[in-house]
Design a protein around this motif. Structure first.
Motif, short mmCIF file in Angstrom:
data_model
loop_
_atom_site.label_atom_id
_atom_site.label_comp_id
_atom_site.label_asym_id
_atom_site.label_seq_id
_atom_site.Cartn_x
_atom_site.Cartn_y
_atom_site.Cartn_z
N ALA A 1 11.51 74.85 1.40
CA ALA A 1 11.15 73.57 1.03
C ALA A 1 10.25 73.08 2.27
O ALA A 1 9.24 72.75 2.01
CB ALA A 1 12.21 72.52 0.95
N ARG A 2 10.56 73.52 3.49
CA ARG A 2 10.02 73.36 4.71
C ARG A 2 8.40 73.92 4.82
O ARG A 2 7.55 73.39 4.85
CB ARG A 2 10.68 73.33 5.78
CG ARG A 2 11.81 72.42 6.43
CD ARG A 2 12.32 72.57 7.81
NE ARG A 2 12.74 73.97 7.89
CZ ARG A 2 13.92 74.17 7.76
NH1 ARG A 2 14.79 73.22 7.33
NH2 ARG A 2 14.51 75.62 7.79
N TYR A 3 8.44 75.28 4.34
CA TYR A 3 7.52 76.10 4.59
C TYR A 3 6.40 75.62 3.45
O TYR A 3 5.08 75.65 3.61
CB TYR A 3 7.75 77.34 3.89
CG TYR A 3 6.88 78.51 4.22
CD1 TYR A 3 6.20 78.84 5.42
CD2 TYR A 3 6.09 79.01 2.90
CE1 TYR A 3 5.12 79.71 5.09
CE2 TYR A 3 5.23 80.01 3.04
CZ TYR A 3 4.61 80.49 4.08
OH TYR A 3 3.46 81.29 4.10
N LEU A 4 6.91 75.25 1.98
CA LEU A 4 6.04 74.67 1.12
C LEU A 4 5.49 73.36 1.40
O LEU A 4 4.28 73.09 1.21
CB LEU A 4 6.78 74.79 -0.26
CG LEU A 4 7.03 76.29 -0.60
CD1 LEU A 4 7.97 76.10 -2.11
CD2 LEU A 4 5.97 77.00 -0.91
N ALA A 5 6.28 72.59 2.21
CA ALA A 5 5.58 71.26 2.52
C ALA A 5 4.54 71.51 3.46
O ALA A 5 3.52 70.79 3.51
CB ALA A 5 6.90 70.34 2.99
N ASP A 6 4.67 72.45 4.36
CA ASP A 6 3.74 72.70 5.43
C ASP A 6 2.39 73.22 4.83
O ASP A 6 1.37 72.73 5.20
CB ASP A 6 4.12 73.76 6.41
CG ASP A 6 5.26 73.14 7.59
OD1 ASP A 6 5.31 71.94 7.39
OD2 ASP A 6 6.06 74.10 8.13
N MET A 7 2.57 74.25 3.79
CA MET A 7 1.44 74.70 3.08
C MET A 7 0.67 73.53 2.40
O MET A 7 -0.47 73.46 2.48
CB MET A 7 2.08 75.69 2.01
CG MET A 7 2.52 76.96 2.77
SD MET A 7 1.24 77.83 3.74
CE MET A 7 0.28 78.60 2.64
N GLN A 8 1.63 72.64 1.78
CA GLN A 8 1.09 71.50 0.87
C GLN A 8 0.05 70.59 1.85
O GLN A 8 -0.84 70.19 1.43
CB GLN A 8 2.23 70.73 0.21
CG GLN A 8 1.73 69.68 -0.91
CD GLN A 8 2.79 68.99 -1.53
OE1 GLN A 8 4.01 68.94 -0.78
NE2 GLN A 8 2.42 68.45 -2.49
N ARG A 9 0.62 70.43 3.12
CA ARG A 9 0.19 69.55 3.95
C ARG A 9 -1.23 69.92 4.17
O ARG A 9 -2.37 69.37 4.50
CB ARG A 9 0.93 69.22 5.23
CG ARG A 9 1.07 67.99 5.62
CD ARG A 9 2.11 67.73 6.80
NE ARG A 9 3.49 67.73 6.10
CZ ARG A 9 4.47 68.54 6.76
NH1 ARG A 9 4.21 69.69 7.30
NH2 ARG A 9 5.70 68.05 6.33
N VAL A 10 -1.31 71.51 4.59
CA VAL A 10 -2.58 72.06 4.92
C VAL A 10 -3.57 71.64 3.82
O VAL A 10 -4.73 71.38 3.80
CB VAL A 10 -2.44 73.43 5.20
CG1 VAL A 10 -3.70 74.30 5.45
CG2 VAL A 10 -1.63 73.53 6.74
N LEU A 11 -3.34 72.09 2.48
CA LEU A 11 -3.94 72.04 1.33
C LEU A 11 -4.59 70.60 1.16
O LEU A 11 -5.73 70.55 0.83
CB LEU A 11 -3.22 72.73 0.24
CG LEU A 11 -2.85 74.09 0.29
CD1 LEU A 11 -2.23 74.57 -1.10
CD2 LEU A 11 -4.46 74.85 0.15
N LEU A 12 -3.60 69.57 1.44
CA LEU A 12 -4.12 68.37 1.23
C LEU A 12 -5.23 67.98 2.37
O LEU A 12 -6.24 67.01 2.08
CB LEU A 12 -2.86 67.35 1.31
CG LEU A 12 -1.87 67.41 -0.01
CD1 LEU A 12 -0.67 66.43 0.46
CD2 LEU A 12 -2.66 66.89 -1.03
N ASP A 13 -4.83 68.39 3.60
CA ASP A 13 -6.00 68.22 4.54
C ASP A 13 -7.33 68.69 4.13
O ASP A 13 -8.23 68.21 4.03
CB ASP A 13 -5.60 68.75 5.53
CG ASP A 13 -4.60 68.09 6.56
OD1 ASP A 13 -4.35 66.63 6.03
OD2 ASP A 13 -3.72 68.47 7.41
#
Length: 157
Positions: A22-34
């Motif tokens: 969940a933490r890893y996917l949240a980090d990936m999501q944050r990068v993609l949202l940026d």
């Protein structure tokens, strides 16, 4: 695991833990949202630029018509990016749900085994006492208590 092991993969450790996933996917999501925010700015600037580029002899709509394929391509990229971020969030939820299902499946199987064993070896059921004296002398009469004040004489004080 040892980090010098040639078969060691950091993502293997992440995949084995729902919280880490969940933490890893949240980090990936944050990068993609940026990236999505930057692409939205790029989309606006590209639209303004492409629609403002005119050629001699153009009518008012020619520049807009030439810009539409570029705008559509960037719009499709943003749509794909948004569905990707939604998919990452859904994946994290499904990963956690998987662990819960695994735990609950083990518990359900144990309960089923106990139920089967109970059905194979039924225990004898003890009969409730039938005499009225035993029922009247109980501390909590419940529904079996006296129905009126005239029945109180049978009970001990």
């Amino acid at each position: 695991m040892n980090s010098t092991d040639p078969n060691h993969s950091p993502l293997r450790d992440v995949a084995q833990n729902a919280e880490a996933t969940a933490r890893y996917l949240a980090d990936m999501q944050r990068v993609l949202l940026d990236m999505g925010a930057n692409l939205e700015i790029l989309q606006r600037e590209t639209r303004v630029h492409c629609r403002s580029v005119g050629v001699e002899g153009d009518r008012w709509f020619h520049a807009r018509m030439r810009a539409l394929p570029v705008e559509r391509a960037l719009k499709d990229v943003l749509k794909s990016l948004n569905s990707l971020t939604d998919g990452l969030e859904k994946s994290a939820y499904k990963r956690r749900s998987h662990d819960e299902v695994v735990v609950n499946t083990g518990k359900a199987r144990k309960e089923k085994e106990l139920e089967k064993a109970r059905k194979k070896n039924p225990q004898s059921i003890q009969a409730a006492p039938n005499s009225g004296e035993e029922r009247d002398s109980g501390q909590n009469p419940g529904y079996g208590g006296p129905a009126s004040i005239y029945d109180l004489g049978k009970r001990s004080a």
